[in-house]
Each structure stands twice: as structure tokens, then as C-alpha cells.
Design an enzyme around this catalytic site. Structure first.
Site, PDB file in Angstrom:
ATOM      1  N   CYS A 112       0.846  -1.205   0.000  1.00  0.00           N
ATOM      2  CA  CYS A 112       0.000   0.000   0.000  1.00  0.00           C
ATOM      3  C   CYS A 112       0.875   1.245   0.000  1.00  0.00           C
ATOM      4  CB  CYS A 112      -0.915  -0.011   1.220  1.00  0.00           C
ATOM      5  SG  CYS A 112      -1.916   1.476   1.409  1.00  0.00           S
ATOM      6  N   CYS A 135      -0.318   3.988   2.441  1.00  0.00           N
ATOM      7  CA  CYS A 135      -0.024   3.678   3.841  1.00  0.00           C
ATOM      8  C   CYS A 135       1.445   3.915   4.182  1.00  0.00           C
ATOM      9  CB  CYS A 135      -0.372   2.223   4.147  1.00  0.00           C
ATOM     10  SG  CYS A 135      -2.054   1.729   3.722  1.00  0.00           S
ATOM     11  N   ASP A 136       2.352   3.512   3.301  1.00  0.00           N
ATOM     12  CA  ASP A 136       3.761   3.405   3.669  1.00  0.00           C
ATOM     13  C   ASP A 136       4.722   4.215   2.818  1.00  0.00           C
ATOM     14  OD1 ASP A 136       3.063   1.541   5.675  1.00  0.00           O
ATOM     15  OD2 ASP A 136       3.023  -0.073   4.193  1.00  0.00           O
TER      16      ASP A 136
END
Length: 335
Positions: A139, A142-143
Site C-alpha cells: 500500500c 499507507c507506507d
């Protein structure tokens, strides 16, 4: 007569906990089922959460622990190591969920399905170890921020792979190597054209007809030493030094056990009214990453859980309204 819950929540991830927060505060008798020994879902694998509103930084396990304590305080019951195996609507209108096989069942007036989805993994050597070390991600939203000024490898050829590679290049990574196992991308042509344009503006190297064969850790096991990729046309292996790997191979919804009960998309996501989160079975709602149209984000999974709980309350007030809920008759004052 069997013990009957007001609501059975299947899945103890953010969507399930958010639903339980609202159902228990309204004093509905609630039980939450989790197939693993611990709940949390995908967020338990995230070391740093920085995109949850109002919380600058929190670990995934820490956030889930706080959610658990919160709903437990309001009287939510929990069943862990409880794999849901079937869902059916009984003649009296109650809903039955099977646990760990055909023998044990629970009954409820309503069911909220939050079994989530899992990122499709490649299964290459080193993937699992480096995922635990937070050097493999699925993701970019997300990261991505953890790779500012870093060299990353992206793997995939669909819309998500192309969009997220562009996202990483424009905002974080100093260099990206993108590999795809085919010559032609599966992504929409307009996205591929944008990728090719961005590759000229940013340090994006696109390698077609390549596959990832291994992610090799450093001696300490906490960083990536290098990755091994292979040219499918020549068969020649290559070694590449990168700081992180993003794998965009799609999602697998945890819904196989529902195939004979509910309407699913060809990909296995639960079909629903995306406004009310009603499924094809009266009394059954869906929330989070397992539903069609889900955005696969922590905050939207939580929002789904709340919506499902509020729509459940409306259903209890007027069961005949199932399937008829439209924007104009939901009311503007809320619950």
C-alpha cells in the site's frame, strides 16, 4: 431456544470494532467473531500509522488494543479462534452463523460482515520476512512516506500499480524501478501514458517482461540487501539494490465461505448498496475492505462500521424498509 444476539459482527478489524462501538453504546447485545487468536486484521502488520485523523503517530497493534478496550468497556462479547463457516437466514427471520464447522452456531437478529481482505502475496523467498521488517509493503498510501529519498522496487501492471508508482515518484522516492511480467500493462492506456510521461520527469525505470524472484535480507535481517529479478525473454537474472519493495498484485477478499449465501462480485467482494451497506440477504450488512467499492483505507473501514451499525438500528425500527432505503427517505437528522 438458542441464545440470540442482537448483532453478530464477523471480523475484529477496524470496521468491526467501529461497528461494535456504536452497537454496544446503544446497548444492543453484541458478539464479535475473530478467526485468529488476535484481532486487528491488516492493520496489525503496520508498524506506523500516520494517516488516522487526530493521531499523529500510532502503531497498528497499539491502535487495535485501544479499540478493543473501548468496546469491551461497553460490554461487547468476543470469540477468538472462531472461523465463520456459513451464513443462513432461518425461517423465523433470525440469522445463523456457523463456527469452526457445522456443529457450532450462533444466532442473531442482524449480522455485520467485516472479514476484510488480504493483500495478494507473491510468495517469493524473503517476502514474508521483509514484510515483518516493514521493508515490503502492499500500500503506497499507507507506507510511501517511509521511503522519502529512497530507491524502491514496484511490482505489478494494473491500475493500482501504475497509479501508486506515480504517487511514490512524485512525493517520496528518489528512484523507482518498476517491473511487470508482461510487455503490455493491464492498466488503462491513459494511465500508462501518464506513467511514461512521469518516467521522463522523475527517476522511474520501467522494466517489462521481468519478474521478482527473491528479496534477500541483510545479515541482520532488518533491511533489504538486494532483490533478484529475472528477464523472462532472455532468462537472465539480475541483482538490484533497493531500500523497499511495493507489491501491487491485488487483493483477495476473505469471503469464500459466503459464496453460497450472498451475491459476490466476480472478484469475490460482497455486493451491497454502497450507501446503506445492505447486502443481498435481509439483516446482513457489510463493512470494510471486503465490500465492493471499498477504498481499502483504515479511516474508511471505520466509517463503514459506523454506517453499518446505524443502518442496523434503522432496520430494527422498520424491517420492511430493507432494500428500499434511498437518500431521500433516510432523513437528515441522523440517529
Amino acid at each position: 431456544m438458542a441464545d440470540v444476539y442482537d448483532v453478530i459482527i464477523v471480523g475484529a478489524g477496524p470496521a468491526g470494532y467501529s461497528a461494535a462501538l456504536y452497537t454496544t453504546r446503544d446497548r444492543y447485545r453484541t458478539v464479535m467473531l475473530e478467526k485468529e487468536g488476535l484481532g486487528g486484521g491488516q492493520i496489525m502488520l503496520t508498524e506506523r500509522v500516520e494517516n488516522y485523523p487526530g493521531i499523529p503517530l500510532v502503531g497498528g497493534p497499539e491502535l487495535i488494543a485501544a479499540m478493543h478496550r473501548q468496546v469491551e468497556r461497553f460490554g461487547c462479547a468476543f470469540r477468538t479462534s472462531a472461523q465463520a463457516t456459513h451464513l443462513r437466514r432461518l425461517e423465523d427471520g433470525l440469522l445463523e452463523v456457523g463456527l469452526n464447522g457445522p456443529e457450532e452456531t450462533l444466532q442473531g437478529r442482524c449480522v455485520i460482515l467485516c472479514p476484510g481482505s488480504a493483500y495478494r502475496q507473491l510468495g517469493v523467498p524473503g517476502e514474508a520476512q521483509m514484510r515483518q521488517a516493514t521493508r515490503v509493503s502492499y500500500c503506497a498510501t499507507c507506507d510511501g512516506a517511509f521511503y522519502k529519498g529512497k530507491h524502491v522496487l514496484t511490482v505489478g501492471g494494473g491500475n493500482t500499480a501504475v497509479e501508486d508508482t506515480i504517487y511514490l515518484a512524485e512525493r517520496f522516492a528518489s528512484k523507482i524501478t518498476m517491473i511487470h511480467r508482461r510487455e503490455e500493462f493491464r492498466a488503462q492506456k491513459i494511465l500508462v501514458e501518464e506513467l511514461e510521461e512521469k518516467a521522463r520527469q522523475h527517476a522511474i525505470e520501467i522494466k517489462r517482461s521481468y519478474v521478482l524472484e527473491a528479496i534477500v535480507p541483510n545479515p541482520a535481517g532488518d533491511e533489504i540487501d538486494h532483490v533478484q529479478i529475472r528477464n523472462l525473454k532472455t532468462g537472465k537474472p539480475e541483482t538490484l539494490g533497493v531500500d523497499g519493495v511495493f507489491i501491487f498484485a491485488g487483493m483477495v477478499p476473505n469471503t469464500r465461505w459466503l459464496a453460497s449465501s450472498l451475491e459476490l462480485t466476480p472478484e469475490g467482494y460482497i455486493r451491497c448498496n454502497c450507501m446503506t451497506l445492505q447486502t443481498s440477504m435481509p439483516g446482513v450488512f457489510v463493512a470494510g475492505d471486503c465490500r465492493q467499492g471499498a477504498t481499502m483505507q483504515l479511516v474508511t473501514a471505520c466509517a463503514d462500521g459506523v454506517t453499518a451499525a446505524l443502518m442496523m438500528k434503522r432496520y430494527f425500527h422498520d424491517p420492511k424498509s430493507w432494500g428500499l432505503a434511498q437518500a431521500e427517505n433516510l432523513g437528515g437528522s441522523g440517529w
